[in-house]
Design a protein around this motif. Structure first.
Motif, PDB file in Angstrom:
ATOM      1  N   ASN A  45       0.824  -1.206   0.000  1.00  0.00           N
ATOM      2  CA  ASN A  45       0.000   0.000   0.000  1.00  0.00           C
ATOM      3  C   ASN A  45       0.861   1.260   0.000  1.00  0.00           C
ATOM      4  O   ASN A  45       0.669   2.172  -0.804  1.00  0.00           O
ATOM      5  N   ASN A  46       1.816   1.315   0.906  1.00  0.00           N
ATOM      6  CA  ASN A  46       2.630   2.519   1.021  1.00  0.00           C
ATOM      7  C   ASN A  46       3.564   2.689  -0.177  1.00  0.00           C
ATOM      8  O   ASN A  46       3.811   3.813  -0.608  1.00  0.00           O
ATOM      9  N   LEU A  47       4.073   1.576  -0.695  1.00  0.00           N
ATOM     10  CA  LEU A  47       4.878   1.632  -1.908  1.00  0.00           C
ATOM     11  C   LEU A  47       4.041   2.231  -3.043  1.00  0.00           C
ATOM     12  O   LEU A  47       4.493   3.132  -3.763  1.00  0.00           O
ATOM     13  N   ALA A  48       2.837   1.747  -3.188  1.00  0.00           N
ATOM     14  CA  ALA A  48       1.958   2.244  -4.244  1.00  0.00           C
ATOM     15  C   ALA A  48       1.609   3.718  -4.032  1.00  0.00           C
ATOM     16  O   ALA A  48       1.514   4.483  -4.993  1.00  0.00           O
ATOM     17  N   ALA A  49       1.439   4.127  -2.781  1.00  0.00           N
ATOM     18  CA  ALA A  49       1.141   5.538  -2.503  1.00  0.00           C
ATOM     19  C   ALA A  49       2.297   6.422  -2.958  1.00  0.00           C
ATOM     20  O   ALA A  49       2.078   7.477  -3.574  1.00  0.00           O
ATOM     21  N   ALA A  50       3.527   6.002  -2.680  1.00  0.00           N
ATOM     22  CA  ALA A  50       4.693   6.771  -3.136  1.00  0.00           C
ATOM     23  C   ALA A  50       4.744   6.797  -4.653  1.00  0.00           C
ATOM     24  O   ALA A  50       5.033   7.837  -5.264  1.00  0.00           O
ATOM     25  N   GLN A  51       4.447   5.674  -5.290  1.00  0.00           N
ATOM     26  CA  GLN A  51       4.436   5.622  -6.755  1.00  0.00           C
ATOM     27  C   GLN A  51       3.329   6.499  -7.323  1.00  0.00           C
ATOM     28  O   GLN A  51       3.524   7.180  -8.338  1.00  0.00           O
ATOM     29  N   GLU A  62      -0.774  -1.681  -9.773  1.00  0.00           N
ATOM     30  CA  GLU A  62      -0.354  -3.057  -9.510  1.00  0.00           C
ATOM     31  C   GLU A  62      -0.138  -3.297  -8.013  1.00  0.00           C
ATOM     32  O   GLU A  62      -0.605  -4.300  -7.462  1.00  0.00           O
ATOM     33  N   ASN A  63       0.531  -2.377  -7.343  1.00  0.00           N
ATOM     34  CA  ASN A  63       0.836  -2.585  -5.927  1.00  0.00           C
ATOM     35  C   ASN A  63      -0.365  -2.335  -5.021  1.00  0.00           C
ATOM     36  O   ASN A  63      -0.523  -3.024  -4.010  1.00  0.00           O
ATOM     37  N   PHE A  64      -1.239  -1.400  -5.385  1.00  0.00           N
ATOM     38  CA  PHE A  64      -2.480  -1.262  -4.614  1.00  0.00           C
ATOM     39  C   PHE A  64      -3.331  -2.523  -4.769  1.00  0.00           C
ATOM     40  O   PHE A  64      -3.972  -2.964  -3.811  1.00  0.00           O
ATOM     41  N   LYS A  65      -3.331  -3.128  -5.972  1.00  0.00           N
ATOM     42  CA  LYS A  65      -4.075  -4.375  -6.163  1.00  0.00           C
ATOM     43  C   LYS A  65      -3.508  -5.482  -5.273  1.00  0.00           C
ATOM     44  O   LYS A  65      -4.264  -6.296  -4.741  1.00  0.00           O
ATOM     45  N   ARG A  66      -2.213  -5.513  -5.099  1.00  0.00           N
ATOM     46  CA  ARG A  66      -1.605  -6.503  -4.207  1.00  0.00           C
ATOM     47  C   ARG A  66      -2.115  -6.312  -2.779  1.00  0.00           C
ATOM     48  O   ARG A  66      -2.407  -7.288  -2.089  1.00  0.00           O
ATOM     49  N   ALA A  67      -2.197  -5.067  -2.339  1.00  0.00           N
ATOM     50  CA  ALA A  67      -2.707  -4.800  -0.990  1.00  0.00           C
ATOM     51  C   ALA A  67      -4.165  -5.221  -0.874  1.00  0.00           C
ATOM     52  O   ALA A  67      -4.555  -5.864   0.103  1.00  0.00           O
ATOM     53  N   VAL A  68      -4.984  -4.885  -1.875  1.00  0.00           N
ATOM     54  CA  VAL A  68      -6.402  -5.271  -1.861  1.00  0.00           C
ATOM     55  C   VAL A  68      -6.541  -6.785  -1.897  1.00  0.00           C
ATOM     56  O   VAL A  68      -7.357  -7.361  -1.167  1.00  0.00           O
ATOM     57  N   TYR A  77      -7.313   0.372   1.563  1.00  0.00           N
ATOM     58  CA  TYR A  77      -6.704  -0.198   0.361  1.00  0.00           C
ATOM     59  C   TYR A  77      -7.616   0.002  -0.839  1.00  0.00           C
ATOM     60  O   TYR A  77      -7.172   0.346  -1.926  1.00  0.00           O
ATOM     61  N   ARG A  78      -8.896  -0.234  -0.632  1.00  0.00           N
ATOM     62  CA  ARG A  78      -9.871  -0.056  -1.721  1.00  0.00           C
ATOM     63  C   ARG A  78      -9.932   1.412  -2.152  1.00  0.00           C
ATOM     64  O   ARG A  78      -9.989   1.723  -3.341  1.00  0.00           O
ATOM     65  N   PHE A  79      -9.930   2.314  -1.169  1.00  0.00           N
ATOM     66  CA  PHE A  79      -9.930   3.748  -1.486  1.00  0.00           C
ATOM     67  C   PHE A  79      -8.719   4.103  -2.341  1.00  0.00           C
ATOM     68  O   PHE A  79      -8.837   4.785  -3.364  1.00  0.00           O
ATOM     69  N   ASN A  80      -7.542   3.662  -1.910  1.00  0.00           N
ATOM     70  CA  ASN A  80      -6.318   4.001  -2.634  1.00  0.00           C
ATOM     71  C   ASN A  80      -6.332   3.455  -4.057  1.00  0.00           C
ATOM     72  O   ASN A  80      -5.913   4.144  -4.993  1.00  0.00           O
ATOM     73  N   LEU A  81      -6.796   2.222  -4.225  1.00  0.00           N
ATOM     74  CA  LEU A  81      -6.877   1.657  -5.569  1.00  0.00           C
ATOM     75  C   LEU A  81      -7.860   2.468  -6.412  1.00  0.00           C
ATOM     76  O   LEU A  81      -7.574   2.822  -7.565  1.00  0.00           O
ATOM     77  N   GLY A  82      -9.003   2.810  -5.841  1.00  0.00           N
ATOM     78  CA  GLY A  82      -9.960   3.655  -6.553  1.00  0.00           C
ATOM     79  C   GLY A  82      -9.370   5.007  -6.903  1.00  0.00           C
ATOM     80  O   GLY A  82      -9.565   5.513  -8.019  1.00  0.00           O
TER      81      GLY A  82
END
Length: 154
Positions: A45-51, A62-68, A77-82
């Motif tokens: 999640n945090n990796l994806a947030a930085a990306q 891709e990384n937010f999907k891994r967290a979800v 996680y769902r919020f971040n992916l959205g």
């Protein structure tokens, strides 16, 4: 020493510090280092947030999907992916994730706001700025991960 869990936790915390000071490339590097050894949802999640903050949107998705995938019931996680799907202009995908997040956190006004924008197909470009609404996880749960892994391993 990199082999100690406390070291990885300190790198995770360093990633958080770098993120909060605006060093998104440094945060990404720190979270990548931890993710290479311990594939925790909070790290993805945090990796994806930085990306996402670096506009590396395909990697962030891709990384937010891994967290979800690791915890589909986590509204953050769902919020971040959205959010990252909305940033990419994938309104249908964003709406799906925002609705799933809202089911898990019905009183969350941030989710409602972005679901409304995404449903109306209002892009971030139309707003004139990137709002930086990614939600970070601050808890690092390597011990729980290792315990569960040892229970499930034959």
């Amino acid at each position: 020493l990199p082999s100690f869990s406390e070291y990885r936790e300190s790198v995770f915390l360093l990633g958080l510090c770098r993120y909060h000071t605006g060093d998104f490339a440094g945060a990404e590097k720190a979270f990548q280092q931890v993710a290479a050894v311990v594939p925790l949802n909070e790290v993805w999640n945090n990796l994806a947030a930085a990306q996402s903050r670096r506009n590396l949107l395909p990697q962030a998705v891709e990384n937010f999907k891994r967290a979800v995938d690791g915890d589909p019931n986590d509204a953050g996680y769902r919020f971040n992916l959205g959010y990252v799907l909305w940033k990419k202009g994938d309104y249908a995908g964003a709406n799906e994730q925002f609705r799933a997040a809202l089911e898990r956190a019905p009183d969350d006004e941030g989710i409602r706001m972005l679901l409304s924008r995404s449903s109306a197909k209002i892009s971030r470009k139309a707003l004139g700025r990137d709002e930086g609404l990614e939600r970070l996880k601050t808890e690092y749960e390597e011990r729980a991960y290792r315990t569960l892994k040892s229970i499930l391993s034959p």
